[in-house]
Design a protein around this motif. Structure first.
Motif, short mmCIF file in Angstrom:
data_model
loop_
_atom_site.label_atom_id
_atom_site.label_comp_id
_atom_site.label_asym_id
_atom_site.label_seq_id
_atom_site.Cartn_x
_atom_site.Cartn_y
_atom_site.Cartn_z
N THR A 20 -0.38 5.09 -3.98
CA THR A 20 -0.65 3.84 -3.26
C THR A 20 -0.79 4.11 -1.77
O THR A 20 -1.52 3.40 -1.08
CB THR A 20 0.47 2.82 -3.52
OG1 THR A 20 0.63 2.69 -4.93
CG2 THR A 20 0.11 1.46 -2.95
N TRP A 21 -0.13 5.14 -1.26
CA TRP A 21 -0.30 5.50 0.15
C TRP A 21 -1.76 5.86 0.41
O TRP A 21 -2.34 5.48 1.43
CB TRP A 21 0.63 6.66 0.52
CG TRP A 21 0.67 6.98 1.99
CD1 TRP A 21 0.15 6.21 3.01
CD2 TRP A 21 1.26 8.12 2.62
NE1 TRP A 21 0.38 6.82 4.23
CE2 TRP A 21 1.06 8.00 4.02
CE3 TRP A 21 1.94 9.24 2.15
CZ2 TRP A 21 1.52 8.95 4.93
CZ3 TRP A 21 2.40 10.18 3.05
CH2 TRP A 21 2.18 10.04 4.43
N LEU A 22 -2.36 6.60 -0.50
CA LEU A 22 -3.77 6.97 -0.36
C LEU A 22 -4.65 5.73 -0.29
O LEU A 22 -5.52 5.60 0.58
CB LEU A 22 -4.20 7.85 -1.54
CG LEU A 22 -3.40 9.14 -1.76
CD1 LEU A 22 -3.83 9.82 -3.05
CD2 LEU A 22 -3.54 10.08 -0.57
N ALA A 23 -4.42 4.79 -1.21
CA ALA A 23 -5.21 3.56 -1.23
C ALA A 23 -5.00 2.75 0.05
O ALA A 23 -5.94 2.17 0.60
CB ALA A 23 -4.85 2.73 -2.46
N PHE A 24 -3.76 2.69 0.50
CA PHE A 24 -3.40 1.97 1.72
C PHE A 24 -4.19 2.50 2.91
O PHE A 24 -4.79 1.73 3.67
CB PHE A 24 -1.89 2.14 1.93
CG PHE A 24 -1.34 1.63 3.24
CD1 PHE A 24 -0.94 0.32 3.38
CD2 PHE A 24 -1.17 2.49 4.32
CE1 PHE A 24 -0.39 -0.14 4.57
CE2 PHE A 24 -0.63 2.05 5.52
CZ PHE A 24 -0.25 0.73 5.65
N GLU A 25 -4.21 3.83 3.08
CA GLU A 25 -4.90 4.41 4.23
C GLU A 25 -6.41 4.21 4.13
O GLU A 25 -7.07 3.93 5.13
CB GLU A 25 -4.56 5.90 4.36
CG GLU A 25 -3.10 6.20 4.66
CD GLU A 25 -2.62 5.64 6.01
OE1 GLU A 25 -3.43 5.11 6.78
OE2 GLU A 25 -1.40 5.76 6.28
N VAL A 26 -6.96 4.35 2.93
CA VAL A 26 -8.40 4.14 2.76
C VAL A 26 -8.79 2.71 3.11
O VAL A 26 -9.76 2.47 3.84
CB VAL A 26 -8.83 4.48 1.32
CG1 VAL A 26 -10.25 3.97 1.04
CG2 VAL A 26 -8.78 5.98 1.09
#
Length: 228
Positions: A20-26
């Motif tokens: 979810t961190w990846l999705a958050f940053e994207v």
């Protein structure tokens, strides 16, 4: 012709989830690229897993082994400083994130989206980059201070996080995710032409872009895509 009005994109998330961190940053990067209004929806992953009957990947040994390798590769691809903690199972499933997500919910209610983004990112860094605790008040305090909150603000927010209204709010947003048939995070809900389009995971952005009438330019849109 594409509508000029911004499409609302909701991110249901919990800092215990590295994907979810990846999705958050994207999504944070694409706010100024796509015609969207990004709304942060801090929720509790444990409640979603329980409510949907899903099994955590840590309970499936092969999935858990794969996850460490996968996160290392994804860190470079997404440009996010992911580094699994020394004991991922303990961090994700034994300690949990309930206190942290109540704290984030308190920030959301009192301080607004700018601080929610900053505090959330600091908590992700603690657990998924520098192998630090996110359960104790001292840890939440440090994350809040690094995010730019004052000591007095943090103290007030920690107190607020223990209140029944904040507990109820976190539960409400978690139930909202379940109403969208969420079974894990990230759960991304795009509101398109009066319909909620739900996407799970950090690998659905190309499809999401197609759905909302935008262009996907990779996880780091400010960097040119390498030619084959």
């Amino acid at each position: 012709m594409m509508s000029s009005s911004k499409k609302v994109v909701e991110l249901f998330y919990d800092v215990v989830s590295p994907y979810t961190w990846l999705a958050f940053e994207v999504l944070c990067r694409y706010r100024s690229v796509w015609n969207i209004e990004l709304k942060f929806k801090p929720a509790y992953l444990g409640g979603v897993m329980h409510g949907s009957g899903n099994r955590p990947p840590g309970l499936v040994p092969n999935k858990f082994l794969y996850m460490s390798t996968d996160l290392t590769r994804l860190s470079g691809y997404f440009g996010v400083p992911l580094s699994p903690p020394s004991n991922p199972f303990e961090a994700m499933f034994e300690k949990g994130s309930l206190n942290a997500m109540r704290f984030v919910t308190a920030v959301a209610e009192r301080e607004g989206d700018v601080q929610v983004e900053r505090v959330t990112r600091e908590l992700w860094k603690r657990i998924w980059s520098t192998d630090q605790d996110i359960t104790q008040p001292a840890s939440l305090t440090e994350a809040g201070l690094k995010a730019g909150l004052s000591a007095d603000q943090v103290e007030e927010l920690l107190t607020l996080a223990k209140s029944q209204p904040i507990k109820d709010k976190l539960k409400s947003v978690t139930n909202e995710a379940l109403q969208h048939k969420a079974f894990g995070f990230p759960c991304i809900v795009c509101h398109v032409n009066g319909k909620a389009e739900v996407f799970f995971g950090s690998d659905r952005f190309e499809l999401m872009a197609h759905c909302i009438g935008e262009k996907w330019s990779g996880p780091q849109p400010d960097k040119p895509t390498a030619k084959m």
